[in-house]
Design a protein around this motif. Structure first.
Motif, short mmCIF file in Angstrom:
data_model
loop_
_atom_site.label_atom_id
_atom_site.label_comp_id
_atom_site.label_asym_id
_atom_site.label_seq_id
_atom_site.Cartn_x
_atom_site.Cartn_y
_atom_site.Cartn_z
N LEU A 195 0.85 -1.25 0.00
CA LEU A 195 -0.01 0.11 0.16
C LEU A 195 0.80 1.35 -0.02
N GLU A 196 2.05 1.18 0.67
CA GLU A 196 2.99 2.13 0.82
C GLU A 196 3.48 2.61 -0.44
N ILE A 197 3.89 1.49 -1.14
CA ILE A 197 4.38 1.70 -2.42
C ILE A 197 3.41 2.42 -3.48
N VAL A 198 2.19 1.69 -3.36
CA VAL A 198 1.39 2.49 -4.37
C VAL A 198 0.85 3.74 -4.17
N GLU A 199 0.79 4.14 -2.68
CA GLU A 199 0.49 5.49 -2.56
C GLU A 199 1.50 6.51 -2.75
N ALA A 200 2.95 6.13 -2.79
CA ALA A 200 4.02 7.08 -3.41
C ALA A 200 3.86 7.28 -4.55
N ASP A 201 3.43 6.35 -5.53
CA ASP A 201 3.34 6.88 -6.91
C ASP A 201 2.82 5.55 -7.85
N PRO A 202 1.35 5.67 -7.90
CA PRO A 202 0.35 4.71 -8.42
C PRO A 202 1.11 4.32 -9.93
N LEU A 203 1.41 5.15 -10.70
CA LEU A 203 1.90 4.95 -12.02
C LEU A 203 3.26 4.10 -11.98
N ASN A 281 -15.17 -2.30 14.05
CA ASN A 281 -14.83 -0.78 14.25
C ASN A 281 -13.58 -0.76 13.46
N LEU A 282 -13.54 -1.06 12.17
CA LEU A 282 -12.37 -0.61 11.25
C LEU A 282 -12.55 0.80 11.26
N SER A 283 -11.11 1.83 11.45
CA SER A 283 -11.32 3.06 11.41
C SER A 283 -11.73 3.53 10.07
N ASP A 284 -12.48 4.89 9.98
CA ASP A 284 -12.73 5.53 9.01
C ASP A 284 -11.72 5.87 8.03
N SER A 285 -10.51 6.10 8.79
CA SER A 285 -9.30 6.44 7.92
C SER A 285 -8.91 5.06 6.84
N ALA A 286 -9.12 3.81 7.77
CA ALA A 286 -8.60 2.58 6.73
C ALA A 286 -9.49 2.52 5.88
N VAL A 287 -10.95 2.72 6.04
CA VAL A 287 -11.92 2.59 4.94
C VAL A 287 -11.69 3.43 3.87
N ASP A 288 -11.42 4.92 4.22
CA ASP A 288 -10.95 5.86 3.17
C ASP A 288 -9.78 5.51 2.43
N ARG A 289 -8.94 4.87 3.08
CA ARG A 289 -7.59 4.45 2.34
C ARG A 289 -7.97 3.33 1.40
N HIS A 290 -8.93 2.54 1.43
CA HIS A 290 -9.17 1.50 0.50
C HIS A 290 -9.78 2.34 -0.75
N ARG A 291 -10.48 3.17 -0.46
CA ARG A 291 -11.10 4.22 -1.72
C ARG A 291 -9.75 4.75 -2.42
N SER A 292 -9.13 5.49 -1.76
CA SER A 292 -8.32 6.42 -2.17
C SER A 292 -7.17 5.72 -3.04
N ILE A 293 -6.71 4.45 -2.48
CA ILE A 293 -5.71 3.65 -3.22
C ILE A 293 -6.40 3.08 -4.47
N LEU A 294 -7.41 2.48 -4.59
CA LEU A 294 -8.14 1.86 -5.44
C LEU A 294 -8.34 2.74 -6.84
N GLU A 295 -9.09 3.90 -6.29
CA GLU A 295 -9.32 4.94 -7.24
C GLU A 295 -8.22 5.54 -7.94
N SER A 296 -7.03 5.58 -7.06
CA SER A 296 -5.82 6.15 -7.67
C SER A 296 -5.38 5.26 -8.75
N LEU A 297 -5.87 4.08 -8.84
CA LEU A 297 -5.12 2.90 -9.91
C LEU A 297 -6.50 3.03 -11.00
N GLY A 298 -7.51 3.61 -10.88
CA GLY A 298 -8.64 3.76 -11.76
C GLY A 298 -9.40 2.80 -11.68
#
Length: 357
Positions: A195-203, A281-298
């Motif tokens: 996840l960290e590698i993808v967040e650094a630069d999805p391309l 009780n998964l955190s809001d930030s963890a759920v948001d992280r799903h969306r942001s990572i997957l959407e960054s990949l299209g």
């Protein structure tokens, strides 16, 4: 670039070899006991199949079985065609099937090998990201029926997997990214470094020529190797690999398998994250992280609200259900998967409303 060998332990141990231009190893993997090799491949890979045949002959009699592309290959009629080829050429227990293609092709080739003479060796050569990190590794084989995905199949470990990254260089971007959803899944359930590698630069992360891409693919393969080595027949730990798959498979079925697997699983993972928020009780930030990572990949993260009843009916028939109860893999936190048994329909619908378009 060197070859990485990732061991898969268990009753039938084997190696997943990861590198570039490594298909010259195929004859050594097949060995001297075989006299015939059946290469199962989809039409777009005809040139590669012919090249492998030229490479292997005259050491072996090489048979080519061209099958439909993608999920259309995973039908009993296609398996029967392969069995017919094997029967007409006196294919024996010492001979070898080679699965050359994406996840659907390797699923089919593995199933054909598992069922012919109650089991012959299969060497998998995945040509997609999905195949390399998921379908070709672990020995799950299967075909689809009108009632659902992978309802007929067998556990049959390959003799080896050759993950040649050079085969991905010409892969269309949408195909590559869809398969990469399974790499991201490995990040959510066990390998946060992905996840960290993808967040650094999805391309960069999704470019097959980069070290970052190879690193994430190797992490995903190694994670799956550990899991299936401990639980080959999915009696416990291996279930975590189904994160996002219960709803994802239902979406594939609803779309008549016209959607790419990774696109459906992407939505399924966001649904599982929302279900995790409601039940663990998964955190809001963890759920948001799903969306942001997957959407960054299209990749997609929503699905129409009006399809819920159809999806629910399919999930209730899912092969992971037990004693009439649906089972979902959820997260206590990133990298901490758990099993949710018997969730009631109102709870599932509440999670689904969060991903509904």
């Amino acid at each position: 670039m060197s070859t990485t060998s990732i061991p898969v332990t268990g009753l039938n141990p084997y190696e997943v070899r990861v590198g570039r231009d490594i298909l010259a190893d195929l004859a050594a993997v097949i060995g001297t006991a075989a006299t015939k090799v059946l290469i199962v491949h989809a039409p777009p890979l005809s040139r590669h199949a012919e090249a492998l045949r030229a490479q292997l002959e005259p050491r072996y009699q090489v048979l080519l079985a061209e099958v439909p592309d993608a999920e259309a290959a995973k039908r009993i009629e296609v398996a029967a065609f392969c069995w017919q080829v094997m029967g007409q050429t006196d294919f024996t227990r010492t001979d070898v099937v080679v699965g050359l293609g994406g996840g659907a092709t390797t699923d089919l080739a593995g199933f054909v090998a598992a069922t012919w003479l109650r089991g012959v060796r299969v060497v998998q050569i995945p040509t997609t990201v999905l195949g390399m990190v998921d379908a070709a590794v672990g020995g799950k084989t299967g075909i689809n029926t009108a009632e659902g995905k992978n309802l007929v199949g067998a556990f049959h470990a390959p003799a080896a997997v050759l993950a040649d990254l050079s085969l991905l260089d010409a892969l269309p971007r949408n195909e590559l990214v869809a398969g990469y959803a399974e790499v991201v899944k490995a990040g959510f359930i066990a390998e946060p470094e992905i996840l960290e590698i993808v967040e650094a630069d999805p391309l960069v992360a999704t470019d097959p020529a980069t070290d970052e891409f190879r690193r994430t693919v190797e992490l995903a393969i190694a994670m799956k190797a550990r899991v299936v080595g401990e639980d080959f027949t999915e009696q416990g730990l291996r279930e975590i690999l189904n994160y996002g798959h219960t709803l994802g498979h239902a979406i594939e079925h609803a779309e008549r398998y016209q959607w790419r697997h990774g696109a459906a699983i992407s939505i399924g993972m966001v649904f599982a994250a929302e279900l995790s928020r409601l039940t663990r009780n998964l955190s809001d930030s963890a759920v948001d992280r799903h969306r942001s990572i997957l959407e960054s990949l299209g990749l997609p993260t929503t699905y129409p609200l009006g399809r819920w009843k159809t999806l629910l009916a399919t999930m209730q028939r899912d092969k992971k259900a037990r004693a009439g109860m649906m089972r979902f893999i959820v997260l206590d936190d990133i990298g901490r998967p758990a099993v949710l048994n018997g969730a009631e329909e109102p709870l599932l619908f509440a999670a689904y409303q969060e991903i509904a378009a």
